[in-house]
Design an enzyme around this catalytic site. Structure first.
Site, PDB file in Angstrom:
ATOM      1  N   TYR A   1      34.272  15.963 -20.363  1.00  0.00           N
ATOM      2  CA  TYR A   1      34.253  16.355 -18.956  1.00  0.00           C
ATOM      3  C   TYR A   1      33.874  15.174 -18.060  1.00  0.00           C
ATOM      4  O   TYR A   1      34.568  14.848 -17.094  1.00  0.00           O
ATOM      5  CB  TYR A   1      33.276  17.532 -18.702  1.00  0.00           C
ATOM      6  CG  TYR A   1      32.912  17.570 -17.241  1.00  0.00           C
ATOM      7  CD1 TYR A   1      33.837  18.035 -16.312  1.00  0.00           C
ATOM      8  CD2 TYR A   1      31.715  17.025 -16.775  1.00  0.00           C
ATOM      9  CE1 TYR A   1      33.571  17.977 -14.957  1.00  0.00           C
ATOM     10  CE2 TYR A   1      31.439  16.961 -15.425  1.00  0.00           C
ATOM     11  CZ  TYR A   1      32.371  17.441 -14.518  1.00  0.00           C
ATOM     12  OH  TYR A   1      32.109  17.359 -13.184  1.00  0.00           O
TER      13      TYR A   1
ATOM     14  N   GLU B   1      27.436  12.589 -11.674  1.00  0.00           N
ATOM     15  CA  GLU B   1      27.906  13.537 -12.684  1.00  0.00           C
ATOM     16  C   GLU B   1      26.820  13.819 -13.720  1.00  0.00           C
ATOM     17  O   GLU B   1      26.656  14.947 -14.163  1.00  0.00           O
ATOM     18  CB  GLU B   1      29.171  13.011 -13.377  1.00  0.00           C
ATOM     19  CG  GLU B   1      30.412  13.022 -12.490  1.00  0.00           C
ATOM     20  CD  GLU B   1      30.811  14.443 -12.060  1.00  0.00           C
ATOM     21  OE1 GLU B   1      30.423  15.412 -12.721  1.00  0.00           O
ATOM     22  OE2 GLU B   1      31.493  14.564 -11.019  1.00  0.00           O
TER      23      GLU B   1
ATOM     24  N   CYS C   1      41.650  36.036  -0.776  1.00  0.00           N
ATOM     25  CA  CYS C   1      41.830  34.754  -1.456  1.00  0.00           C
ATOM     26  C   CYS C   1      43.228  34.191  -1.191  1.00  0.00           C
ATOM     27  O   CYS C   1      44.223  34.913  -1.293  1.00  0.00           O
ATOM     28  CB  CYS C   1      41.629  34.939  -2.955  1.00  0.00           C
ATOM     29  SG  CYS C   1      41.970  33.432  -3.879  1.00  0.00           S
TER      30      CYS C   1
ATOM     31  N   THR D   1      22.580  21.217 -13.277  1.00  0.00           N
ATOM     32  CA  THR D   1      21.732  21.153 -12.069  1.00  0.00           C
ATOM     33  C   THR D   1      22.536  21.579 -10.852  1.00  0.00           C
ATOM     34  O   THR D   1      23.692  21.200 -10.718  1.00  0.00           O
ATOM     35  CB  THR D   1      21.240  19.693 -11.867  1.00  0.00           C
ATOM     36  OG1 THR D   1      20.554  19.293 -13.036  1.00  0.00           O
ATOM     37  CG2 THR D   1      20.321  19.555 -10.681  1.00  0.00           C
TER      38      THR D   1
ATOM     39  N   ASP E   1      34.734  21.461 -15.747  1.00  0.00           N
ATOM     40  CA  ASP E   1      33.370  21.981 -15.753  1.00  0.00           C
ATOM     41  C   ASP E   1      33.438  23.515 -15.721  1.00  0.00           C
ATOM     42  O   ASP E   1      34.525  24.102 -15.749  1.00  0.00           O
ATOM     43  CB  ASP E   1      32.560  21.408 -14.581  1.00  0.00           C
ATOM     44  CG  ASP E   1      32.962  21.980 -13.241  1.00  0.00           C
ATOM     45  OD1 ASP E   1      34.009  22.677 -13.170  1.00  0.00           O
ATOM     46  OD2 ASP E   1      32.248  21.745 -12.253  1.00  0.00           O
TER      47      ASP E   1
HETATM   48  S1  SF4 Z   1      42.196  36.116  -6.494  1.00  0.00           S
HETATM   49 FE1  SF4 Z   1      40.056  36.287  -7.022  1.00  0.00          FE
HETATM   50  S2  SF4 Z   1      39.961  35.699  -9.170  1.00  0.00           S
HETATM   51 FE2  SF4 Z   1      41.927  34.992  -8.379  1.00  0.00          FE
HETATM   52  S3  SF4 Z   1      41.575  32.902  -7.770  1.00  0.00           S
HETATM   53 FE3  SF4 Z   1      41.250  34.178  -5.962  1.00  0.00          FE
HETATM   54  S4  SF4 Z   1      39.042  34.602  -5.967  1.00  0.00           S
HETATM   55 FE4  SF4 Z   1      39.568  33.849  -7.984  1.00  0.00          FE
END
Ligand code: SF4
Length: 340
Positions: free
Chosen positions: A123, A36, A206, A42, A141
């Site tokens: 953190y 960490e 996503c 880095t 983070d």
């Molecule tokens: S929809 Fe886009 S902004 Fe939302 S968590 Fe997924 S990648 Fe991230």
């Protein structure tokens, strides 16, 4: 937001996509702490090499405590932010010192004891407590701030006192108290690899797009918000590289604990208060070196001499031994360019 939905999507993604990193394969507090500290400011690819070298050379906290500061700085060379290395060493000595009284060194196991170590903030203490001991603390983070800001559409700057409090409240509510180790690992990795600063087409596929408020409101790309950055200060440093027959040179150690590169070695240096006139009569290397709040304009003047001058605070060393000293990154760059 339904936490259970976040967990199932996040863990499923993590299972399929996470990187195998040595410090995530262990529950040794020392190894996790080391990783960490190295990984602050880095990139993982660069930090990995340092982590493996440190753990190989100093496999336990007692080994690190027994090293001298100069060896640690030397091993840290090239990573920058040298106060991290000094604090790492200081903290190892504190832990090993307590161990002597107790008969063995016990790496701190509570958030409070971890946070009391030099160089360990909120953190890092949260990261060690959760990764090593599976304790319910968030590890916030930059990646986590970004994911949380986007998921919850928070436009408060995350690096102000008020912003930090707000984010901490939100992440504490979101934290999976049954498995903080997995939760922290997964959300950090998701921010590092998927929900990255530049999103491109990521949102469209996503796994969390149907629960992400930033995506729903079209604000994701603008988040997280930071407070305005402080102005970068220009500094002009002139270095004098005395070379006696390509064999010997002079170096000095920086001794101001409040300035950059404390306890690192460099060539004798003069600082100018403003941009200097050009001197063209000597072999010179000009380098601009960018630090977080400073832009260093450095000139390295090479002086071939028959006898090295007597300059207070310097020491004479063989040119070929330069690498035995902990040198600033700027000095290393200069040596590469000088080819004396
Ligand atoms: S929809 Fe886009 S902004 Fe939302 S968590 Fe997924 S990648 Fe991230």
């Amino acid at each position: 937001m339904l936490n259970s939905l976040v967990y199932s999507r996040l863990y499923d993604w993590y299972e399929k996509n996470h990187r195998v990193l040595p410090w995530r394969e262990t529950t040794d507090g020392y190894a996790i702490w080391l990783s960490e500290i190295i990984l602050q400011q880095t990139r993982v690819a660069q930090g990995m090499e340092y982590y493996l070298r440190f753990i190989d050379r100093w496999p336990t906290v007692e080994d690190l405590a027994r090293a001298n500061e100069e060896e640690v700085l030397r091993e840290w060379q090239g990573l920058g932010y040298y106060s991290r290395a000094r604090n790492l060493h200081k903290a190892a000595q504190i832990i090993a010192g307590r161990g002597k009284d107790q008969g063995e060194s016990i790496f701190p196991r509570t958030f409070e004891a971890l946070q009391a170590l030099p160089g360990v903030g909120e953190y890092t203490a949260g990261a060690i407590a959760s990764f090593a001991y599976n304790q319910p603390y968030p590890a916030m983070d930059g990646n986590v701030y970004r994911v949380v800001a986007r998921l919850m559409d928070i436009d408060e700057p995350f690096d102000t006192t008020a912003g930090k409090k707000l984010f901490r409240r939100e992440i504490e509510e979101l934290l999976d108290r049954n498995n903080p180790r997995l939760f922290n690992s997964a959300i950090m990795e998701f921010g590092a690899l998927y929900c990255t600063p530049v999103l491109g087409e990521a949102c469209a596929s996503c796994p969390m797009k149907d629960i992400c408020l930033g995506y729903a409101h079209g604000t994701a790309e603008l988040l997280p918000v930071r407070k305005p950055r402080p102005k970068v200060r220009d500094r002009w440093l002139d270095y004098h590289v005395y070379v006696q027959g390509s064999l010997y040179t002079l170096i000095q150690r920086r001794e101001n604990p409040k300035d950059i590169w404390y306890h690192l070695y460099e060539f004798p240096c003069e600082e100018r208060s403003e941009k200097p006139e050009e001197k063209e009569n000597l072999k010179t290397v000009h380098l601009v070196h960018i630090l977080s709040h400073q832009r260093i304009h450095a000139r390295f003047f090479v002086h071939p001499v028959e006898t090295l001058p007597a300059i207070e605070g310097t020491k004479v060393i063989r040119w070929e031994d330069l690498n035995d000293y902990a040198l600033s990154r700027l000095t290393l760059r200069a040596i590469e360019s000088l080819c004396v």
